[in-house]
Design a protein around this motif. Structure first.
Motif, PDB file in Angstrom:
ATOM      1  N   PHE A 252       0.805  -1.223   0.000  1.00 26.29           N
ATOM      2  CA  PHE A 252       0.000   0.000   0.000  1.00 26.29           C
ATOM      3  C   PHE A 252       0.840   1.277   0.000  1.00 26.29           C
ATOM      4  CE2 PHE A 252      -2.071  -3.364   2.539  1.00 26.29           C
ATOM      5  CZ  PHE A 252      -3.115  -3.671   1.673  1.00 26.29           C
ATOM      6  N   ILE A 253       2.139   1.152   0.213  1.00 23.79           N
ATOM      7  CA  ILE A 253       3.002   2.337   0.223  1.00 23.79           C
ATOM      8  C   ILE A 253       3.387   2.659  -1.211  1.00 23.79           C
ATOM      9  CG2 ILE A 253       5.111   3.362   1.145  1.00 23.79           C
ATOM     10  CD1 ILE A 253       5.077   1.225   3.320  1.00 23.79           C
ATOM     11  N   PRO A 254       3.205   3.890  -1.663  1.00 25.14           N
ATOM     12  CA  PRO A 254       3.544   4.246  -3.039  1.00 25.14           C
ATOM     13  C   PRO A 254       5.045   4.124  -3.303  1.00 25.14           C
ATOM     14  CG  PRO A 254       3.043   6.210  -1.754  1.00 25.14           C
ATOM     15  CD  PRO A 254       2.666   5.044  -0.896  1.00 25.14           C
ATOM     16  N   THR A 255       5.419   4.152  -4.550  1.00 19.97           N
ATOM     17  CA  THR A 255       6.763   3.966  -5.104  1.00 19.97           C
ATOM     18  C   THR A 255       7.057   2.483  -5.264  1.00 19.97           C
ATOM     19  OG1 THR A 255       8.147   3.869  -3.113  1.00 19.97           O
ATOM     20  CG2 THR A 255       7.546   6.061  -3.930  1.00 19.97           C
ATOM     21  N   HIS A 256       8.054   2.195  -6.069  1.00 18.37           N
ATOM     22  CA  HIS A 256       8.403   0.806  -6.396  1.00 18.37           C
ATOM     23  C   HIS A 256       9.510   0.265  -5.495  1.00 18.37           C
ATOM     24  CE1 HIS A 256       9.175  -2.759  -8.823  1.00 18.37           C
ATOM     25  NE2 HIS A 256      10.453  -2.436  -8.834  1.00 18.37           N
ATOM     26  N   ASP A 257      10.549   1.070  -5.277  1.00 21.52           N
ATOM     27  CA  ASP A 257      11.705   0.613  -4.507  1.00 21.52           C
ATOM     28  C   ASP A 257      11.373   0.473  -3.028  1.00 21.52           C
ATOM     29  OD1 ASP A 257      13.305   0.630  -6.771  1.00 21.52           O
ATOM     30  OD2 ASP A 257      13.879   2.720  -6.494  1.00 21.52           O
ATOM     31  N   PHE A 258      11.906  -0.555  -2.412  1.00 24.47           N
ATOM     32  CA  PHE A 258      11.683  -0.767  -0.983  1.00 24.47           C
ATOM     33  C   PHE A 258      12.300   0.359  -0.164  1.00 24.47           C
ATOM     34  CE2 PHE A 258      10.507  -5.440  -0.201  1.00 24.47           C
ATOM     35  CZ  PHE A 258       9.815  -5.525  -1.396  1.00 24.47           C
ATOM     36  N   SER A 259      13.427   0.874  -0.618  1.00 29.83           N
ATOM     37  CA  SER A 259      14.109   1.936   0.114  1.00 29.83           C
ATOM     38  C   SER A 259      13.250   3.190   0.214  1.00 29.83           C
ATOM     39  CB  SER A 259      15.444   2.262  -0.554  1.00 29.83           C
ATOM     40  OG  SER A 259      16.283   1.125  -0.580  1.00 29.83           O
ATOM     41  N   TYR A 305      16.540   1.392   5.751  1.00 31.73           N
ATOM     42  CA  TYR A 305      17.550   0.338   5.749  1.00 31.73           C
ATOM     43  C   TYR A 305      16.928  -1.009   6.117  1.00 31.73           C
ATOM     44  CZ  TYR A 305      21.717  -2.340   6.900  1.00 31.73           C
ATOM     45  OH  TYR A 305      22.675  -3.314   6.949  1.00 31.73           O
ATOM     46  N   LEU A 306      16.079  -1.011   7.128  1.00 33.43           N
ATOM     47  CA  LEU A 306      15.398  -2.256   7.519  1.00 33.43           C
ATOM     48  C   LEU A 306      14.459  -2.732   6.410  1.00 33.43           C
ATOM     49  CD1 LEU A 306      14.576  -1.360  11.242  1.00 33.43           C
ATOM     50  CD2 LEU A 306      16.294  -2.993  10.426  1.00 33.43           C
ATOM     51  N   ALA A 307      13.832  -1.790   5.725  1.00 30.91           N
ATOM     52  CA  ALA A 307      12.954  -2.141   4.599  1.00 30.91           C
ATOM     53  C   ALA A 307      13.755  -2.762   3.464  1.00 30.91           C
ATOM     54  CB  ALA A 307      12.214  -0.896   4.110  1.00 30.91           C
ATOM     55  N   LEU A 308      14.943  -2.221   3.224  1.00 34.90           N
ATOM     56  CA  LEU A 308      15.809  -2.767   2.178  1.00 34.90           C
ATOM     57  C   LEU A 308      16.219  -4.197   2.505  1.00 34.90           C
ATOM     58  CD1 LEU A 308      17.371  -2.331  -0.441  1.00 34.90           C
ATOM     59  CD2 LEU A 308      19.220  -1.333   0.908  1.00 34.90           C
ATOM     60  N   ASN A 309      16.425  -4.490   3.786  1.00 36.90           N
ATOM     61  CA  ASN A 309      16.747  -5.862   4.197  1.00 36.90           C
ATOM     62  C   ASN A 309      15.636  -6.835   3.837  1.00 36.90           C
ATOM     63  OD1 ASN A 309      19.259  -5.354   5.276  1.00 36.90           O
ATOM     64  ND2 ASN A 309      18.518  -5.071   7.363  1.00 36.90           N
ATOM     65  N   PHE A 310      14.408  -6.358   3.822  1.00 39.42           N
ATOM     66  CA  PHE A 310      13.256  -7.223   3.563  1.00 39.42           C
ATOM     67  C   PHE A 310      13.199  -7.686   2.111  1.00 39.42           C
ATOM     68  CE2 PHE A 310       8.606  -8.202   3.437  1.00 39.42           C
ATOM     69  CZ  PHE A 310       8.600  -9.103   4.497  1.00 39.42           C
ATOM     70  N   THR A 311      14.008  -7.085   1.237  1.00 39.55           N
ATOM     71  CA  THR A 311      14.016  -7.515  -0.166  1.00 39.55           C
ATOM     72  C   THR A 311      14.443  -8.975  -0.289  1.00 39.55           C
ATOM     73  OG1 THR A 311      16.278  -6.668  -0.412  1.00 39.55           O
ATOM     74  CG2 THR A 311      14.469  -5.216  -1.085  1.00 39.55           C
ATOM     75  N   GLY A 312      15.243  -9.457   0.666  1.00 42.53           N
ATOM     76  CA  GLY A 312      15.685 -10.843   0.623  1.00 42.53           C
ATOM     77  C   GLY A 312      14.608 -11.837   0.990  1.00 42.53           C
ATOM     78  N   CYS A 313      13.473 -11.346   1.474  1.00 41.01           N
ATOM     79  CA  CYS A 313      12.394 -12.231   1.914  1.00 41.01           C
ATOM     80  C   CYS A 313      11.252 -12.320   0.920  1.00 41.01           C
ATOM     81  CB  CYS A 313      11.828 -11.733   3.247  1.00 41.01           C
ATOM     82  SG  CYS A 313      13.033 -11.595   4.577  1.00 41.01           S
ATOM     83  N   THR A 314      11.245 -11.475  -0.088  1.00 41.83           N
ATOM     84  CA  THR A 314      10.074 -11.368  -0.948  1.00 41.83           C
ATOM     85  C   THR A 314      10.389 -11.656  -2.403  1.00 41.83           C
ATOM     86  OG1 THR A 314       8.482  -9.790  -1.876  1.00 41.83           O
ATOM     87  CG2 THR A 314      10.527  -8.887  -1.071  1.00 41.83           C
ATOM     88  N   THR A 315       9.422 -12.203  -3.097  1.00 42.24           N
ATOM     89  CA  THR A 315       9.549 -12.440  -4.538  1.00 42.24           C
ATOM     90  C   THR A 315       9.189 -11.202  -5.345  1.00 42.24           C
ATOM     91  OG1 THR A 315       7.299 -13.330  -4.495  1.00 42.24           O
ATOM     92  CG2 THR A 315       9.089 -14.907  -4.336  1.00 42.24           C
ATOM     93  N   THR A 317      11.095  -8.704  -5.625  1.00 41.04           N
ATOM     94  CA  THR A 317      12.334  -8.107  -6.086  1.00 41.04           C
ATOM     95  C   THR A 317      13.171  -9.108  -6.872  1.00 41.04           C
ATOM     96  OG1 THR A 317      13.345  -8.699  -3.977  1.00 41.04           O
ATOM     97  CG2 THR A 317      12.425  -6.492  -4.174  1.00 41.04           C
ATOM     98  N   SER A 318      14.178  -8.585  -7.555  1.00 40.52           N
ATOM     99  CA  SER A 318      15.123  -9.425  -8.279  1.00 40.52           C
ATOM    100  C   SER A 318      16.526  -9.147  -7.751  1.00 40.52           C
ATOM    101  CB  SER A 318      15.084  -9.125  -9.780  1.00 40.52           C
ATOM    102  OG  SER A 318      15.542  -7.806 -10.028  1.00 40.52           O
ATOM    103  N   ARG A 319      17.451 -10.021  -8.079  1.00 38.61           N
ATOM    104  CA  ARG A 319      18.831  -9.855  -7.609  1.00 38.61           C
ATOM    105  C   ARG A 319      19.435  -8.550  -8.122  1.00 38.61           C
ATOM    106  NH1 ARG A 319      23.368 -14.620  -8.379  1.00 38.61           N
ATOM    107  NH2 ARG A 319      24.922 -13.806  -6.928  1.00 38.61           N
ATOM    108  N   THR A 320      19.236  -8.276  -9.404  1.00 34.60           N
ATOM    109  CA  THR A 320      19.784  -7.054  -9.978  1.00 34.60           C
ATOM    110  C   THR A 320      19.098  -5.816  -9.407  1.00 34.60           C
ATOM    111  OG1 THR A 320      18.263  -7.283 -11.852  1.00 34.60           O
ATOM    112  CG2 THR A 320      20.481  -8.160 -12.121  1.00 34.60           C
ATOM    113  N   GLY A 321      17.778  -5.932  -9.160  1.00 35.44           N
ATOM    114  CA  GLY A 321      17.048  -4.809  -8.593  1.00 35.44           C
ATOM    115  C   GLY A 321      17.532  -4.455  -7.200  1.00 35.44           C
ATOM    116  N   VAL A 322      17.833  -5.456  -6.401  1.00 37.91           N
ATOM    117  CA  VAL A 322      18.331  -5.220  -5.039  1.00 37.91           C
ATOM    118  C   VAL A 322      19.693  -4.539  -5.096  1.00 37.91           C
ATOM    119  CG1 VAL A 322      19.112  -6.330  -2.924  1.00 37.91           C
ATOM    120  CG2 VAL A 322      17.022  -7.115  -4.043  1.00 37.91           C
TER     121      VAL A 322
END
Length: 356
Positions: A252-259, A305-315, A317-322
């Protein structure tokens, strides 16, 4: 489920010692030991799953890589491939109740399928090596492996076939769909669709939260004595926002990037703390502004920073995107947090000098 949770060493299929048992299956050629698995989860297994979710001996919760038999497979039985993370292995085995098959467990260093594929441990090299190591071609007549769909990012199917002779077939996203999938070996659009529901996100939060508990308590105690209870509460709230509230609100948070999602959420959470300090009528206005600025800089940076860590838990994102996110936003997070800390130190110096 019945499995050996010790790590393996490189093994040759020639009988060199009494440590391995060997069987002749289909052909009169000795092959590496075939272990036995069951599709029944015991209370001990379920307790282990719960503890693993909370980070208790997380990296010790692994399955021995190798070839397993489920039921009474023969030379024509299907072969599934799994990561050696126990929860991945157990999910597959439970979904295959009543199916006579083999499960080839590759060494992903105790990491689940999706994360291991992204890191490269659920990859072509390891799969080809395990096929050869297990002498799989001497055990089954067919040449097809059924892999989890989420492993596709780490596997080069044509390379696997070229080097091993085995064709890669991708099963459904969820192990629970395997029974239906095996009827036709064709995945429906729903089987191929990746869901990341609220429950899926919540079950991942304990691991992130547990890792942050001790540092958070230490920082909160220090802030309590140096600044006061409101600052300590801000530290605790920041970590809870990044590890629990962020996964809940992720879609529900706008924008695409987790950061940037984390920055937005962090700013929203920081505003009440900033206003509390800005409204202090005892201190000079410029002091209140600087105090408020500290919260508006540090809380969003830590949350992002904590949100960026969550990229490793979700499908999502992609490796290159992270990687792009890390290089693009981590310096900015560091600048924000560093600026807030510098302002805090300056305020402390002014206080000692009795300027304020």
């Amino acid at each position: 489920m019945n499995n050996d949770k010790t790590t393996d060493s490189t093994c040759s299929c020639a009988p060199k010692s009494d440590e391995l048992s060997f069987i002749a299956f289909t052909h009169d050629i000795p092959v590496c030991e075939i272990l036995t698995a069951t599709s029944t989860l015991t209370p001990k297994d379920r307790l282990g799953h719960f503890l693993a979710r909370w980070g208790v001996n997380r990296m010790g919760y692994i399955v021995k890589p190798g070839l397993y038999k489920l039921g009474k497979p023969d030379a024509d039985s299907p072969v599934f491939v799994s990561a050696n993370y126990t929860m991945s292995f157990d999910a597959l085995g439970s979904a295959l109740a009543g199916v006579d098959c083999y499960i080839l467990v590759i060494d992903t260093k105790g990491i689940n399928v999706w994360c291991a594929a992204g890191k490269g441990t659920f990859g072509t090299e390891e799969l080809v090596r395990r096929i050869s190591w297990s002498r799989l071609s001497d055990i089954v007549r067919h040449r097809t492996l059924i892999l989890p769909q989420l492993s596709a990012s780490g596997i080069s199917a044509h390379e696997v076939q070229r080097r091993s002779g085995f064709r890669v077939e991708y099963g459904p996203v969820r192990a629970n769909d395997l029974a239906e999938y095996l009827k036709t070996h064709k995945g429906t659009p729903e089987m191929r669709r990746v869901h990341f529901s609220l429950w899926n996100r919540l079950v991942l939060t304990p691991m992130e939260l547990v890792q942050a508990v001790l540092p958070t308590l230490a920082v909160a105690i220090v802030l309590y004595f140096l600044v006061g209870p409101l600052a300590a509460l801000a530290a605790i709230t920041t970590v809870l926002t990044g590890t629990v509230l962020f996964p809940v609100l992720l879609p529900f948070i706008p924008t695409h990037d987790f950061s940037t999602k984390g920055l937005i959420l962090g700013e929203v959470v920081a505003i009440p703390f900033a206003l509390s300090f800005a409204a202090d009528s005892v201190m000079p206005l410029w002091t209140n502004v600087l105090k408020a600025l500290v919260f508006l800089l540090v809380i969003p940076a830590v949350t992002a920073y904590l949100a960026l860590n969550f990229t490793g838990c979700t499908t999502f994102t992609s490796r290159t995107g992270v990687k792009k996110e890390i290089f693009r936003y981590v310096p900015f997070m560091a600048f924000m947090a560093g600026s807030g800390i510098v302002i805090s130190i300056l305020l402390g110096i002014f206080r000692l000098m009795k300027v304020i």
